[in-house]
Write a protein that holds these residues in place. Structure first.
Motif, PDB file in Angstrom:
ATOM      1  N   ILE A  35       0.833  -1.202   0.000  1.00  0.00           N
ATOM      2  CA  ILE A  35       0.000   0.000   0.000  1.00  0.00           C
ATOM      3  C   ILE A  35       0.869   1.254   0.000  1.00  0.00           C
ATOM      4  CG2 ILE A  35      -1.670   1.336   1.345  1.00  0.00           C
ATOM      5  CD1 ILE A  35      -2.915  -1.344   2.179  1.00  0.00           C
ATOM      6  N   ALA A  36       1.973   1.224   0.746  1.00  0.00           N
ATOM      7  CA  ALA A  36       2.885   2.371   0.735  1.00  0.00           C
ATOM      8  C   ALA A  36       3.401   2.636  -0.675  1.00  0.00           C
ATOM      9  CB  ALA A  36       4.051   2.128   1.688  1.00  0.00           C
ATOM     10  N   ALA A  37       3.770   1.565  -1.386  1.00  0.00           N
ATOM     11  CA  ALA A  37       4.253   1.729  -2.756  1.00  0.00           C
ATOM     12  C   ALA A  37       3.153   2.259  -3.665  1.00  0.00           C
ATOM     13  CB  ALA A  37       4.778   0.392  -3.281  1.00  0.00           C
ATOM     14  N   ARG A  38       1.925   1.778  -3.468  1.00  0.00           N
ATOM     15  CA  ARG A  38       0.796   2.278  -4.261  1.00  0.00           C
ATOM     16  C   ARG A  38       0.561   3.766  -4.001  1.00  0.00           C
ATOM     17  NH1 ARG A  38      -3.452  -1.355  -5.898  1.00  0.00           N
ATOM     18  NH2 ARG A  38      -4.981   0.074  -5.008  1.00  0.00           N
ATOM     19  N   LEU A  39       0.646   4.172  -2.737  1.00  0.00           N
ATOM     20  CA  LEU A  39       0.453   5.580  -2.395  1.00  0.00           C
ATOM     21  C   LEU A  39       1.543   6.445  -3.019  1.00  0.00           C
ATOM     22  CD1 LEU A  39      -0.588   5.187   1.345  1.00  0.00           C
ATOM     23  CD2 LEU A  39      -2.033   6.096  -0.495  1.00  0.00           C
ATOM     24  N   ILE A  40       2.774   5.956  -3.003  1.00  0.00           N
ATOM     25  CA  ILE A  40       3.866   6.714  -3.618  1.00  0.00           C
ATOM     26  C   ILE A  40       3.634   6.852  -5.115  1.00  0.00           C
ATOM     27  CG2 ILE A  40       6.321   6.584  -4.224  1.00  0.00           C
ATOM     28  CD1 ILE A  40       6.765   5.412  -1.401  1.00  0.00           C
ATOM     29  N   ARG A  41       3.198   5.773  -5.742  1.00  0.00           N
ATOM     30  CA  ARG A  41       2.909   5.839  -7.176  1.00  0.00           C
ATOM     31  C   ARG A  41       1.810   6.859  -7.445  1.00  0.00           C
ATOM     32  NH1 ARG A  41      -1.553   5.358 -10.746  1.00  0.00           N
ATOM     33  NH2 ARG A  41      -0.782   4.628 -12.756  1.00  0.00           N
ATOM     34  N   ASP A  42       0.775   6.914  -6.603  1.00  0.00           N
ATOM     35  CA  ASP A  42      -0.319   7.860  -6.804  1.00  0.00           C
ATOM     36  C   ASP A  42       0.150   9.304  -6.617  1.00  0.00           C
ATOM     37  OD1 ASP A  42      -2.032   5.791  -7.343  1.00  0.00           O
ATOM     38  OD2 ASP A  42      -2.901   5.712  -5.330  1.00  0.00           O
ATOM     39  N   VAL A  43       1.031   9.527  -5.652  1.00  0.00           N
ATOM     40  CA  VAL A  43       1.578  10.877  -5.466  1.00  0.00           C
ATOM     41  C   VAL A  43       2.422  11.261  -6.680  1.00  0.00           C
ATOM     42  CG1 VAL A  43       3.093  12.327  -4.072  1.00  0.00           C
ATOM     43  CG2 VAL A  43       1.503  10.757  -2.949  1.00  0.00           C
ATOM     44  N   SER A  49      11.780  11.476 -12.635  1.00  0.00           N
ATOM     45  CA  SER A  49      13.048  12.097 -12.250  1.00  0.00           C
ATOM     46  C   SER A  49      13.311  13.395 -13.010  1.00  0.00           C
ATOM     47  CB  SER A  49      14.206  11.122 -12.476  1.00  0.00           C
ATOM     48  OG  SER A  49      14.477  10.942 -13.858  1.00  0.00           O
ATOM     49  N   LYS A  50      12.615  13.614 -14.134  1.00  0.00           N
ATOM     50  CA  LYS A  50      12.797  14.836 -14.918  1.00  0.00           C
ATOM     51  C   LYS A  50      11.900  15.979 -14.435  1.00  0.00           C
ATOM     52  CE  LYS A  50      15.322  12.218 -17.604  1.00  0.00           C
ATOM     53  NZ  LYS A  50      16.818  12.239 -17.514  1.00  0.00           N
ATOM     54  N   LEU A  51      10.956  15.686 -13.521  1.00  0.00           N
ATOM     55  CA  LEU A  51      10.054  16.721 -13.038  1.00  0.00           C
ATOM     56  C   LEU A  51      10.768  17.654 -12.062  1.00  0.00           C
ATOM     57  CD1 LEU A  51       6.795  14.652 -12.374  1.00  0.00           C
ATOM     58  CD2 LEU A  51       7.426  15.935 -14.438  1.00  0.00           C
ATOM     59  N   ALA A  52      10.267  18.869 -11.939  1.00  0.00           N
ATOM     60  CA  ALA A  52      10.900  19.864 -11.062  1.00  0.00           C
ATOM     61  C   ALA A  52      10.829  19.442  -9.598  1.00  0.00           C
ATOM     62  CB  ALA A  52      10.219  21.218 -11.259  1.00  0.00           C
ATOM     63  N   CYS A  53       9.772  18.721  -9.226  1.00  0.00           N
ATOM     64  CA  CYS A  53       9.599  18.347  -7.820  1.00  0.00           C
ATOM     65  C   CYS A  53      10.385  17.097  -7.437  1.00  0.00           C
ATOM     66  CB  CYS A  53       8.117  18.104  -7.522  1.00  0.00           C
ATOM     67  SG  CYS A  53       7.418  16.719  -8.452  1.00  0.00           S
ATOM     68  N   PRO A 103      13.655  16.090  -7.183  1.00  0.00           N
ATOM     69  CA  PRO A 103      14.780  16.022  -6.240  1.00  0.00           C
ATOM     70  C   PRO A 103      14.353  15.974  -4.778  1.00  0.00           C
ATOM     71  CG  PRO A 103      15.272  17.575  -8.001  1.00  0.00           C
ATOM     72  CD  PRO A 103      13.837  17.187  -8.166  1.00  0.00           C
ATOM     73  N   ALA A 104      13.360  16.756  -4.404  1.00  0.00           N
ATOM     74  CA  ALA A 104      12.922  16.777  -3.009  1.00  0.00           C
ATOM     75  C   ALA A 104      12.100  15.537  -2.665  1.00  0.00           C
ATOM     76  CB  ALA A 104      12.108  18.038  -2.737  1.00  0.00           C
ATOM     77  N   LEU A 105      11.202  15.152  -3.550  1.00  0.00           N
ATOM     78  CA  LEU A 105      10.295  14.049  -3.230  1.00  0.00           C
ATOM     79  C   LEU A 105      10.966  12.688  -3.317  1.00  0.00           C
ATOM     80  CD1 LEU A 105       6.951  15.174  -4.900  1.00  0.00           C
ATOM     81  CD2 LEU A 105       7.467  15.001  -2.471  1.00  0.00           C
ATOM     82  N   THR A 106      11.941  12.534  -4.165  1.00  0.00           N
ATOM     83  CA  THR A 106      12.597  11.229  -4.301  1.00  0.00           C
ATOM     84  C   THR A 106      13.206  10.775  -2.990  1.00  0.00           C
ATOM     85  OG1 THR A 106      13.031  11.587  -6.665  1.00  0.00           O
ATOM     86  CG2 THR A 106      14.386   9.946  -5.531  1.00  0.00           C
ATOM     87  N   LEU A 107      13.827  11.674  -2.271  1.00  0.00           N
ATOM     88  CA  LEU A 107      14.427  11.327  -0.977  1.00  0.00           C
ATOM     89  C   LEU A 107      13.361  10.864   0.012  1.00  0.00           C
ATOM     90  CD1 LEU A 107      16.989  14.258  -0.633  1.00  0.00           C
ATOM     91  CD2 LEU A 107      17.456  11.893  -1.301  1.00  0.00           C
ATOM     92  N   ALA A 123       5.094  13.626   2.202  1.00  0.00           N
ATOM     93  CA  ALA A 123       4.838  13.661   0.765  1.00  0.00           C
ATOM     94  C   ALA A 123       3.488  14.260   0.443  1.00  0.00           C
ATOM     95  CB  ALA A 123       4.927  12.253   0.190  1.00  0.00           C
ATOM     96  N   TYR A 124       2.491  14.083   1.335  1.00  0.00           N
ATOM     97  CA  TYR A 124       1.162  14.628   1.091  1.00  0.00           C
ATOM     98  C   TYR A 124       1.137  16.140   1.299  1.00  0.00           C
ATOM     99  CZ  TYR A 124       0.012   9.712   1.895  1.00  0.00           C
ATOM    100  OH  TYR A 124      -0.017   8.350   1.869  1.00  0.00           O
TER     101      TYR A 124
END
Length: 280
Positions: free
Chosen positions: A217-225, A248-252, A254-258, A279-280
């Motif tokens: 579910i965590a992975a699904r939520l990350i995919r949805d974000v 990875s090409k989106l402006a957001c 770098p911050a969200l990947t971590l 993340a939310y």
């Protein structure tokens, strides 16, 4: 194997140096668009040396008027079969189907006979019908937009246009550039609703000892974000193979990947919950 050249550049060179001179000499009055769109990692600019194992190589699509398609398409194909070089920048220009692997094309090494080239000659409406099951003569309704796969919209609006003598590809790309505002708002609202309905389950599954379910579910939520991020930045999302690369090409990114990496690597659901809430 020759040095790797990104497919968009290889196809540009192939058109300019090999295909265009033949068309100029043999079909000087032909009006056409020369492009690289549709399927293929190189269309997205995500191809690597590994991509050369199938469906990759010197190629270009020519779009002509319906009248020219009826009268000269076969002649163009046959002329290119006879006049294209067998090699281009070290790569074979001839392709063959692989036995027992339906629809898989790979390089065919040959030095005589016609070239089994990948220069297609078609009409714009045909690729739209085949790719989106949509007739260009009609208006695009909200229902149409909601049933068009984003990865297909992306592959029709990215890629490259090497020559615009007909202008139909430029018109199509402008028409499909991005979702209309109301459709975009609906997709944003639906995305947030999807998250709101599943967000409590990551902790609930963990609380009853279902760690695997909590991780899923965590992975699904990350995919949805991540999908919401594509929407926020108004970029069509690619298909799963390149979803993370496209993100990875989106402006957001770098911050969200971590944050996403912390959530996915967390050992317990409580540790997982903290970065997800950020993340939310």
């Amino acid at each position: 194997m020759p040095d790797f050249i990104p497919g968009l550049e290889l196809s540009r060179l192939f058109y300019v140096e090999a295909v265009k001179p033949i068309l100029d000499a043999e079909f000087p009055d032909l009006r056409y668009d020369a492009v690289l769109i549709g399927s293929g990692s190189e269309v997205l600019g995500f191809d690597t040396a590994m991509s050369r194992d199938h469906h990759w190589g010197p190629r270009v699509s020519l779009f002509v008027s319906p009248d020219d398609h009826l009268t000269v398409a076969d002649a163009i194909n046959e002329t290119l079969r006879r006049k294209l070089p067998y090699k281009f920048h070290g790569y074979s220009t001839s392709f063959e189907l692989i036995p027992d692997e339906p629809h898989i094309l790979r390089f065919e090494e040959r030095s005589e006979g016609g070239v089994n080239h990948r220069v297609s000659v078609d009409v714009v409406r045909n690729i739209v019908r085949d790719y989106l099951n949509f007739d260009l003569d009609g208006a695009i309704t909200p229902a149409d937009w909601l049933t068009f796969p984003q990865h297909k919209l992306r592959s029709l609006t990215t890629g490259a246009v090497y020559h615009s003598g007909l202008g139909e590809l430029d018109s199509l790309r402008a028409r499909l550039h991005y979702f209309p505002h109301d459709v975009w708002l609906y997709l944003m609202a639906a995305g947030w609703m999807r998250i709101s309905q599943e967000e409590p389950f990551m902790g609930r599954t963990g609380d009853v000892g279902d760690d695997l379910g909590s991780r899923v579910i965590a992975a699904r939520l990350i995919r949805d974000v991540m999908m919401l991020c594509f929407l926020i930045e108004r970029v069509y999302a690619p298909y799963p193979k390149w979803f993370g690369t496209g993100f990875s090409k989106l402006a957001c990114a770098p911050a969200l990947t971590l944050i996403f990496q912390r959530a996915l690597s967390a050992e317990t659901w409580r540790e997982r919950e903290i970065p997800l809430s950020e993340a939310y």
